[in-house]
Scaffold this active site. Structure first.
Site: not given
Length: 256
Positions: A21, A24, A76, A93-94, A146, A148, A222
């Site tokens: 993403h 991040e 993103r 990430n999908r 990733h 947060y 995360e």
């Protein structure tokens, strides 16, 4: 980058990636720090390098990452054009091919969580998945970083109604990582399955690594913070967080 000692050795392997993403930023910083530590300070990390090879991809989404520097800090997705829409980019990430298209993955190209027209339609996920599958028989752990929130998450992300057969061991190693990271900087991490601790999200890389590639230990980490700065973590915190992330990596790998 492959790090192995000696070069080309057929040891069990660990996959580490960051920056899937774009916004991040602490993720690529932390993964690059891991790369630096394992190469520049290899003499201090023989506990890891004597047993494992490492495949490290610091920036999974380079076009999106660049875009956050030049145009939109909070972007993103990736940056490839989408079919039949003026909206740009797939949420990488999908887009992975295990339980693709389920909850938390949007069919709308204008949404931040757009899953793409099909599994592995994005060139980034397609390339990474090919690379991993060629070596999956030897991979023992998959770590994707990733931000947060301060979580150590394991499958499943696509549903809260099921869990992997080895979930207790996944949880045990996650707790070891959380303890090491807390000891480093005092940041508390929650450990659990992604769908239960956060929300269902299908098509994630960690689910695919576990369910598609058969890698036994798969985690999304995360990184800090817990929400005060969110994606806009001050640069002064980079060193502490990257060292904390490495402490978690070291503890989790040594716990295998």
């Amino acid at each position: 980058m492959e790090i192995s000692q000696p070069k080309g050795s057929n040891k069990p392997a660990i996959w580490i990636d960051g920056g899937i993403h774009a916004r991040e930023w602490i993720s690529p910083a932390s993964v690059t720090y891991m790369l630096s530590e394992l190469v520049e300070n290899s003499a201090y990390h023989q506990d890891l390098l004597s047993k494992y090879s490492f495949y490290i991809m610091p920036v999974m989404n380079p076009d999106g990452y660049e875009y956050t520097h030049t145009n939109d800090r909070l972007w993103r997705k990736a940056r490839s054009p989408t079919h039949h829409s003026s909206c740009i980019g797939t949420d990488l990430n999908r887009n992975w091919g295990y339980k693709y298209g389920g909850k938390g993955a949007s069919p709308n190209p204008c949404d931040e969580t757009y899953r793409g027209p099909s599994a592995f339609s994005a060139r980034e996920t397609r390339a990474a998945s090919y690379f991993i599958l060629q070596r999956a028989h030897n991979m023992k752990m998959f770590l994707t970083f990733h931000s947060y929130g301060q979580y150590i998450l394991y499958p499943w992300g696509y549903t809260a109604n099921d869990e992997p057969s080895n979930w207790r061991d996944l949880h045990r190693i996650g707790q070891i990582g959380a303890q090491a990271m807390f000891k480093k900087n005092g940041h508390s991490y929650s450990v659990g399955s992604a769908a239960k601790l956060l929300y269902p999200a299908a098509g994630g890389s960690d689910d695919w690594a576990k369910g598609g590639a058969g890698i036994e230990y798969s985690y999304t980490i995360e990184l800090p913070d817990a929400g005060r700065y969110g994606f806009l973590l001050p640069a002064i915190q980079i060193r502490n967080v990257t060292q904390e992330a490495f402490a978690g990596l070291e503890a989790m790998v040594n716990a295998l």
